[in-house]
Design an enzyme around this catalytic site. Sequence first.
Site, PDB file in Angstrom:
ATOM      1  N   HIS A 331       0.830  -1.208   0.000  1.00  0.00           N
ATOM      2  CA  HIS A 331       0.000   0.000   0.000  1.00  0.00           C
ATOM      3  C   HIS A 331       0.867   1.263   0.000  1.00  0.00           C
ATOM      4  CE1 HIS A 331       0.904   0.869   4.238  1.00  0.00           C
ATOM      5  NE2 HIS A 331       0.576  -0.388   4.547  1.00  0.00           N
ATOM      6  N   CYS A 348       3.018  -4.865   6.706  1.00  0.00           N
ATOM      7  CA  CYS A 348       2.698  -4.560   5.314  1.00  0.00           C
ATOM      8  C   CYS A 348       3.943  -4.096   4.558  1.00  0.00           C
ATOM      9  CB  CYS A 348       1.617  -3.482   5.244  1.00  0.00           C
ATOM     10  SG  CYS A 348      -0.014  -4.042   5.772  1.00  0.00           S
TER      11      CYS A 348
END
Length: 402
Positions: A331, A348
């Site tokens: 992301h 992440c």
Amino acid sequence: MRRGLAVGALGGALVLMATATGCSEGKSAAAPAAGNAAAALPSAPPAKPTGSAAVVSIEPANGAKDVKPAGALKVSATGGKLTTVKVTGQDGKEVPGAVTADGLGWAPTAGHLEVSSTYTVSARAADASGVTATAESSFSTLTPTKDAGTSDNINDGQSYGVGMIVSVSFDKAVKEKDAVLKGITVEASDGTVVKGHWFGDNRLDFRPEKYWTPGTKVTVHRRLKSVETAPGVYGGADKDEPFTIGRSQISTVDLNSHRMTVERDGQVTDTVPITGGKSGFDTWGGVMVAEAMEGTTRMTSNGVTRAGSGDEYDLVVPHAIRLTDSGTYVHGNYWSGSIGSANGSHGCIGVQDVEGGSDGSRAGKFYNSTIVGDVVKVVNSKGDTVSPENGLSGWNVPWGSW
């Protein structure tokens, strides 16, 4: 005297004549001929039995209703062997089946009939003398009242990346796994072999041995309407779902170099600075697949960090590409100073972006170049390899174990 002699002579002649007649009768062929004539007549064939020793039995009984589509239909013979069996559905199509090698039984080769249908059965058997016996029956199958709640992750006509895994899920636990596995086939235009693998009782994933070849046309054939997935539960509507494999994009995230190398159709097209999971929040290692393009997504630390630990967060994150069900993403990241130099995330893979997201940012460009099914491989992780059922991570299972 003469007259007496004459009479005696005459009497003697009569006697002789009588004797001669008797000898003639004794030597006559008339009596023996009668016996010989009887012996010379052809033997009469034995009378054929008026009925056959063969008996044909059909299950279910004539007029039966609410019959299960699997295992209930059986045709058998005693006192002889089956010669013909014909089972026809209400659509006029004949049900394929086979007589056993000993001629005593017949069963459908398809494994199951259709639900909510009527069938007629006509069968014939012959005994050792060739005399035949027949039987007929008509019955109807049940209409399911419980549905397994079958669904999958395929949209008709969609294009997916070379790492795409077809994942079929069931709302109700599956007990008859072999029957369900036979009821779903995945057909590839290039003949690629595709196999299924169960993860628990509610999920069945399909993939080939290696990544798909770009341009391959794939169709998922679901034939579960008449399959009993658990006692009294059936698999729902039959359907075909076609999709296409698009271009190949495989991105390798190196947590040591803090770089993500993007390969498009075998050629490196970009090297992107990233930040991965810091110690204690290490990014999963292994092969993951883009399973959803979520765009702008709110992410919080609930369930990730302890309250008061100093690691809490509540962020609106741009350009979010989901990799796992547990919450691993690639992301956009606009708050970290670790991109390209250190691992500072909570697991992440962060790529440079601006607040609100920009299509011109590194994250924006990567997001717009990605489709569901693209491969993201993480190397040099200090954490565990991602579990194969976490997202579409089944590529981490060796083909021999799939």
